[in-house]
Each structure stands twice: as C-alpha cells, then as structure tokens.
Scaffold this active site. Structure first.
Site, PDB file in Angstrom:
ATOM      1  N   HIS A  12       1.129   1.662  -6.151  1.00 36.83           N
ATOM      2  CA  HIS A  12      -0.646   0.488  -5.759  1.00 36.83           C
ATOM      3  C   HIS A  12      -1.238   1.868  -6.142  1.00 36.83           C
ATOM      4  O   HIS A  12      -1.930   1.235  -7.143  1.00 36.83           O
ATOM      5  CB  HIS A  12      -0.448   0.393  -4.399  1.00 36.83           C
ATOM      6  CG  HIS A  12      -2.467  -0.316  -4.116  1.00 36.83           C
ATOM      7  ND1 HIS A  12      -2.355  -1.443  -5.221  1.00 36.83           N
ATOM      8  CD2 HIS A  12      -2.956   0.534  -3.413  1.00 36.83           C
ATOM      9  CE1 HIS A  12      -3.851  -1.064  -4.868  1.00 36.83           C
ATOM     10  NE2 HIS A  12      -3.436   0.008  -3.968  1.00 36.83           N
ATOM     11  N   ASP A  69      -8.731  -1.415  -8.164  1.00 36.65           N
ATOM     12  CA  ASP A  69      -7.838  -1.360  -6.742  1.00 36.65           C
ATOM     13  C   ASP A  69      -7.318  -3.073  -7.257  1.00 36.65           C
ATOM     14  O   ASP A  69      -6.589  -3.199  -5.989  1.00 36.65           O
ATOM     15  CB  ASP A  69      -9.152  -1.266  -5.393  1.00 36.65           C
ATOM     16  CG  ASP A  69      -8.123  -1.557  -4.618  1.00 36.65           C
ATOM     17  OD1 ASP A  69      -7.653  -1.247  -4.332  1.00 36.65           O
ATOM     18  OD2 ASP A  69      -8.841  -1.567  -3.631  1.00 36.65           O
ATOM     19  N   ASP A 122      -5.829   5.074  -0.938  1.00 35.11           N
ATOM     20  CA  ASP A 122      -5.624   4.612  -0.122  1.00 35.11           C
ATOM     21  C   ASP A 122      -4.333   5.852   0.722  1.00 35.11           C
ATOM     22  O   ASP A 122      -3.102   5.006   1.308  1.00 35.11           O
ATOM     23  CB  ASP A 122      -4.778   3.012  -0.735  1.00 35.11           C
ATOM     24  CG  ASP A 122      -5.300   2.012  -0.811  1.00 35.11           C
ATOM     25  OD1 ASP A 122      -6.021   2.159   0.375  1.00 35.11           O
ATOM     26  OD2 ASP A 122      -5.504   1.011  -1.415  1.00 35.11           O
ATOM     27  N   HIS A 149       0.491  -1.516   0.416  1.00 33.19           N
ATOM     28  CA  HIS A 149       0.296  -0.345   0.365  1.00 33.19           C
ATOM     29  C   HIS A 149       0.681   1.197  -0.038  1.00 33.19           C
ATOM     30  O   HIS A 149       0.866   1.835   0.711  1.00 33.19           O
ATOM     31  CB  HIS A 149      -0.813  -0.360   0.714  1.00 33.19           C
ATOM     32  CG  HIS A 149      -2.086  -0.801   1.106  1.00 33.19           C
ATOM     33  ND1 HIS A 149      -1.980  -2.356   1.473  1.00 33.19           N
ATOM     34  CD2 HIS A 149      -3.266  -0.740   0.124  1.00 33.19           C
ATOM     35  CE1 HIS A 149      -2.780  -2.799   1.402  1.00 33.19           C
ATOM     36  NE2 HIS A 149      -4.033  -2.149   0.970  1.00 33.19           N
TER      37      HIS A 149
HETATM   38  P1  AMP Z   1      -7.354  -1.835  -0.765  1.00 34.03           P
HETATM   39  O1  AMP Z   1      -6.615  -1.942   0.684  1.00 34.03           O
HETATM   40  O2  AMP Z   1      -7.534  -0.602  -0.836  1.00 34.03           O
HETATM   41  O3  AMP Z   1      -5.912  -1.825  -1.679  1.00 34.03           O
HETATM   42  O4  AMP Z   1      -8.319  -3.024  -1.018  1.00 34.03           O
HETATM   43  C1  AMP Z   1      -7.318  -3.980  -1.250  1.00 34.03           C
HETATM   44  C2  AMP Z   1      -7.375  -5.146  -0.789  1.00 34.03           C
HETATM   45  O5  AMP Z   1      -7.733  -6.533  -1.345  1.00 34.03           O
HETATM   46  C3  AMP Z   1      -6.682  -5.191  -0.122  1.00 34.03           C
HETATM   47  O6  AMP Z   1      -6.945  -5.265   1.184  1.00 34.03           O
HETATM   48  C4  AMP Z   1      -5.100  -5.965  -0.272  1.00 34.03           C
HETATM   49  O7  AMP Z   1      -4.929  -6.166   0.607  1.00 34.03           O
HETATM   50  C5  AMP Z   1      -6.329  -7.623  -0.984  1.00 34.03           C
HETATM   51  N1  AMP Z   1      -5.812  -7.311  -2.336  1.00 34.03           N
HETATM   52  C6  AMP Z   1      -5.255  -6.761  -2.703  1.00 34.03           C
HETATM   53  N2  AMP Z   1      -4.478  -7.791  -3.989  1.00 34.03           N
HETATM   54  C7  AMP Z   1      -4.600  -8.909  -3.317  1.00 34.03           C
HETATM   55  C8  AMP Z   1      -3.517 -10.296  -3.990  1.00 34.03           C
HETATM   56  N3  AMP Z   1      -3.021 -10.336  -4.824  1.00 34.03           N
HETATM   57  N4  AMP Z   1      -3.686 -11.278  -3.177  1.00 34.03           N
HETATM   58  C9  AMP Z   1      -4.079 -10.898  -1.789  1.00 34.03           C
HETATM   59  N5  AMP Z   1      -5.015 -10.142  -1.324  1.00 34.03           N
HETATM   60  C10 AMP Z   1      -5.027  -9.179  -2.297  1.00 34.03           C
HETATM   61 ZN    ZN Z   2      -5.581  -0.151  -3.162  1.00 35.73          ZN
END
Ligand code: AMP
Ligand code: ZN
Length: 573
Positions: free
Chosen positions: A303, A457, A342, A299
C-alpha cells in the site's frame, strides 16, 4: 445612583420601551428604517408629569464584529458629567435585530455603566483593536452588503453569516446516507468520525495490546537489491497510472517499497535534492519498509508503494502541465511522506486503538492516533541512525521546512478531516481554471499537497478494475480481522457490518465511492487533468453495482469471480 432632577431616573427607564422614554422620533438613529447607526444629537426625553426635556444623547450600537447589534449604549450629558445606559435589543424571534422596529421596542435593562467617560474610551478602544481574523473581514464585508440590499437578500446573507460564525466550518458534513444502506453508514461513519463516538460503547474488559511500535533499525540490514531484469522492466512503467503494483510485490518478494522507492527517488532527483548518498536512501527505504507489517492484508508496504507510485504519477502530471506547482524539495518531501505515511500501521483503526486503550491512543489522547504515530515514528527511525538519516545534509532551515511538510502531509491522510481538506481545496482550486500559483502562495501549495497525498492514499477505486478489486478485498479482510478481534475481546464493534459472514463487499465499495471518493476524485481530476481517474472510477462503480445485483457479496464470491492479483492474500481465512 441618583440623578439630577432634570434627568430621567432609573425607575423611569428600566424595562420601558424606548418609545415611552423618548418623545423624539427614534428613526433618527436608524438609517432607512434598516440598521441602527451611531447617533450624536439632541433627543427629547419624557419625564413624569413634565414636558419632554431635550438632552444631548449619544447612541452607540454594540455588536459582535459582523453581527447585527444586540445592545445600544445611550450616553446622556447630565449636569457635571455624563451618564450611560445599556439597552438590550429584542432577539430575532421578537423582531429583526437592528431594525427600526426593534429600536422602538427595545427597552433599557439599565445596567448603568460608569459615567466617568473612561469606560467609553475603553469601549472605543476595544472596537478599534487590530484583532481581526480574515473570517471577520469576510463577515464585515457581507454585513456591509446586507445594509444595502433587499429584505430577501438580507435574509440569505443572514443565513450565510450564521454558517460563517459556526465552529467547525470545514468539519465533515456527511452527505445524508440512505437509511437502507447500513454498510455505507458503518464504513463512512467509522472513517469520518472521531473516536468519541465509540467511547460509550467501550466494553469493560478492555486490555492493553501492543502494536509493533518498537524501532528495529539496528537489526535491519537493507535487502540486497537484485538487478533483476524483470523488476527493471516493470519499473520502466512506474509512472503509469496502470502500473501493476501487485506484480512488483510478487517479483520483489514483498519489497515493493524498496524497489519502487529507489526508482522514484532516482526519477525525481531526490539524492541530489537531499544531497545524500543513494545508499542512505536505500537503507532508509529498507528500514521504513521493514516497519510496515507484512501481516496486514491492506496496510502493508505494498500500500505504501502504491501511494508513492500514485504520488509520482501525480507529480509528473503536474510538472507536465504549464503551471509550476512543486519544486524539487516539495517533490522529494511528497514522495517521502507517501512512502512513510502508514508506517507501523497495526492493521486496526484509530477507533479500535482508542477502544482498547492501546498505548498509542493513550499517548496521543485519542486524537489523530495513527497518523500522529506514522509521522512520529518516521522521524524517530530516520534521526535515530545516521546510516539511514536522509536529512542529515540539509541545513537547519531546510530540514525544518521539510519536516513540517512531511508531518503535514502524513496528518492530512486522516479521514476524519476528509471533508475539511476537500472543502478547502475546492474553495481555492474549484474554479473553471486552476488558479495560477506563485511560490509565495505557501498556503495554497499546502492545500494542494494535502489533496495530492489524500487522493494517492485512497486512489484504489480509480485504478484499473482488477487492482481496484484486489485492494477492496485486502481492506475488507483487514476490517474483518478487526471485527473478529473486537468480538473475541468483547470490545465495541466499530464496523458491525464488516463481518466476514455477512458483509457485502460490493455494497461497501459503492458506499465508499459515492460518499468519499467521487467528489474528491472529480475535484482532483479537474485540477490535474487525468481523465483516466474518472474513467476507471466509473467502470469500477458499475462493476460493483453489477456484482451487487448478481448477489456476489462475500470475499469468497468475489474471489470466484476474480482470482487474487499477485500474491495471495496474507492471513485470509
Ligand atoms: P490510510 O489508513 O492512510 O490508508 O487511510 C485511508 C482510509 O481509507 C483507511 O482507513 C482505509 O481503510 C480506507 N480505505 C481505503 N480504500 C478503501 C476501500 N477501497 N474501501 C473502503 N475503505 C477504504
Ligand atoms: Zn494509507
């Protein structure tokens, strides 16, 4: 209460089946033996030791809107006035409610209601109140259909009605996760469940940690953007789905959001749309980027730039298609939301913040903690300094609408509401052909924009394989660091499987794709028509399966198979 001698007395009525009270055949108040209708006419009432007495009776079935009747109101004309009784219909386990059978078996519980007619008038008023929500209309329509269909169909409609009347219609209904798949259970559970799940496991020695929530506008001088030909060349591809965001991270010295953001703003005419000087946008991007934490492996501002890049690619694809779904202001707000979605992420999940009594969790009452913070800090930063206020030239109404859109889009990235957003999107756009949209369809436009930012996202599993693997490594590392800290501070461990010593990265990715990404990506692809999303997702899925079979599990194993793309992982252990 006393009754004239010709009318039934309470004790003659209480708890007696209606068939014992009325001589008349009660099928008159049931249409085709199915549902109870209002009745107004003469019924013959049995009296002790007497012949039946014909009486003018009105019968009104009472039901929650859309439900089968649960009660009957009997209104008798008696000398000098009227008298009402409520009879309770048997519950479904006893007899199908509202059926003739149930009417026969139903008995007065004799809660006599006022006989002055006033009560009836208010009951009548109540049923005619214009308090119908759209869902009530749907339930009513289905109930009408139910009246004229076969018993099997009626049973099916009953089931549908039951679902429709439930709360949380769009709340996550997780696909059943295989019990032999603890990593998926961990990950999906942590992503889709609210913080309350963890509260019972809270450890006693929680302490308050600070996340980087301070606003640092004053100290931030926008990085000088170098007119670097390598950067410019790379940015020529900035709308391609294969865009190399990690290379941009490297060649901009960790300022991918500033460069990518300016490129996107330029391409989508954001300066003109917001009527704002380019330098204000540049300063805004620099400040937003500075409030992403470099120390987060996932994050961070790369990203954010990646999500903004995906957003740009989706907007382009949408405008290439015939349907006109976004105007310039909607494009600008989507890009701004993506860039900021984020911001100031602490590298720990909302559940962690709740479990550790973090000030943000306290501030937002454990609800939508991170997303609320990202949205709030975006506006706090932007409005807090005229030099970066990209909204300052908008009129009040336009600003209000832009603000609402940006907040809505940022909040839509909360994964606990993933299935709700997906279900709503599919219900509107899930047909063979995407529905034509008109500007007045604000609601459908909101659903579409929520899905746009959601897919952007978590689009990393649908990117070219080396990028997909790099993102998986970064998120795993961030999860591992959270687990490390949870162990160290004796906090509840939100995702015990994400332990760097034991975790299988391929298994976590297989679960993530199967349970979260796949359906959403198919729904989005059929709307936007970008087959490469599905192609890459399938290639990546197969690769994770292969790694899993080969026992390539840990970060180190994966690194050996594919060296990191772009910069080395920060903070990796
Ligand atoms: P954000 O925090 O807005 O990026 O929400 C997306 C969520 O999906 C987050 O909690 C990330 O940890 C999760 N996430 C995104 N990509 C992956 C991935 N490749 N494997 C596991 N979790 C993911
Ligand atoms: Zn995100």
């Amino acid at each position: 209460m006393s009754f004239p001698c010709t009318t039934p007395k309470q004790d003659e009525i209480i708890s007696k089946p209606l068939a014992d009270i009325f001589v008349s055949d009660l099928s008159t108040i049931s249409e085709q033996g199915k549902s109870i209708k209002e009745f107004d006419g003469i019924l013959t009432v049995r009296r002790k030791n007497q012949e039946g007495i014909p009486m003018h009776v009105r019968v009104v079935p009472v039901a929650c809107i859309g439900s089968a009747p649960t009660h009957l109101i009997f209104n008798f004309d008696i000398p000098g006035g009227q008298m009402d009784f409520i009879a309770t219909l048997p519950q479904p386990k006893e007899a199908p409610r509202g059926s003739l059978h149930s009417v026969r078996r139903c008995s007065f519980d004799v809660r006599s209601i006022a006989s002055d007619g006033l009560r009836r008038t208010s009951l009548a008023k109540l049923t005619s109140l214009p308090l119908e929500a759209p869902i009530t209309k749907i339930i009513n329509l289905l109930s009408q259909v139910q009246e004229n269909c076969s018993a099997d169909e009626a049973r099916l409609i009953d089931k549908v009605l039951e679902f429709l009347k439930r709360e949380g219609l769009y709340s996550p209904q997780m696909k059943e996760i295989r019990t032999d798949d603890p990593i998926a259970t961990d990950l999906i559970g942590a992503l889709l469940t609210g913080p309350s799940v963890y509260s019972s496991r809270r450890s006693s020695n929680d302490s308050i940690i600070r996340t980087g929530t301070s606003t640092r506008t004053a100290s931030i001088v926008p990085a000088k953007m170098k007119a670097n030909p390598i950067i410019m060349e790379l940015l020529e591809e900035s709308l391609s789905w294969d865009f190399d965001i990690f290379k941009l991270e490297e060649i901009t010295d960790y300022h991918p959001l500033l460069y990518l953001g300016m490129e996107m703003f330029r391409r989508f005419d954001v300066f003109a749309t917001l009527n704002i000087d380019e330098n204000v946008c540049k300063a805004w991007l620099a400040v937003i980027e500075a409030h992403y934490h470099k120390s987060n492996t996932y994050h961070n501002s790369t990203h954010a730039a990646d999500v903004m890049q995906a957003t740009g690619a989706f907007i382009t694809q949408l405008s290439n298609r015939d349907m006109m779904v976004m105007d310039r202001m909607e494009e600008a707000t989507a890009l701004i939301a993506a860039a900021a979605h984020d911001v100031d992420h602490p590298g720990r999940s909302s559940a962690f913040l709740c479990n550790s009594n973090n000030p943000l969790a306290i501030l937002y009452n454990d609800l939508t903690v991170l997303e609320s913070h990202h949205a709030a800090i975006t506006f706090k930063l932007t409005l807090g300094d005229d030099k970066i206020n990209i909204f300052k030239n908008l009129d009040k109404e336009t600003y209000k609408s832009a603000r609402s859109t940006i907040i809505d889009m940022i909040l839509a990235t909360e994964m606990t509401r993933h299935f709700e957003h997906l279900a709503k999107f599919v219900s509107v756009f899930g047909g063979e052909e995407p529905r034509e949209m008109s500007q007045s369809e604000e609601e459908t436009s909101i659903l579409m924009r929520r899905m746009l930012i959601k897919v952007a996202d978590v689009s990393n599993p649908a990117r070219p394989m080396q990028y997909c693997i790099e993102w998986a490594r970064r998120i795993a590392e961030e999860y591992f660091m959270q687990t490390d800290e949870e162990k160290q501070r004796h906090l509840p461990i939100v995702m015990p499987m994400f332990d760097r010593a034991t975790c299988s990265i391929p298994k976590s990715q297989i679960g993530f794709i199967e349970y979260i990404i796949q359906d959403m990506m198919h729904a989005w692809e059929s709307f936007i028509d970008m087959p490469q999303l599905i192609t890459y997702m399938q290639i990546n899925y197969s690769q994770w399966k292969k790694y899993d079979e080969q026992g390539v599990n840990t970060l180190a194993d994966i690194m050996a198979k594919q060296p990191p793309v772009g910069n080395k992982l920060t903070n990796s252990k």
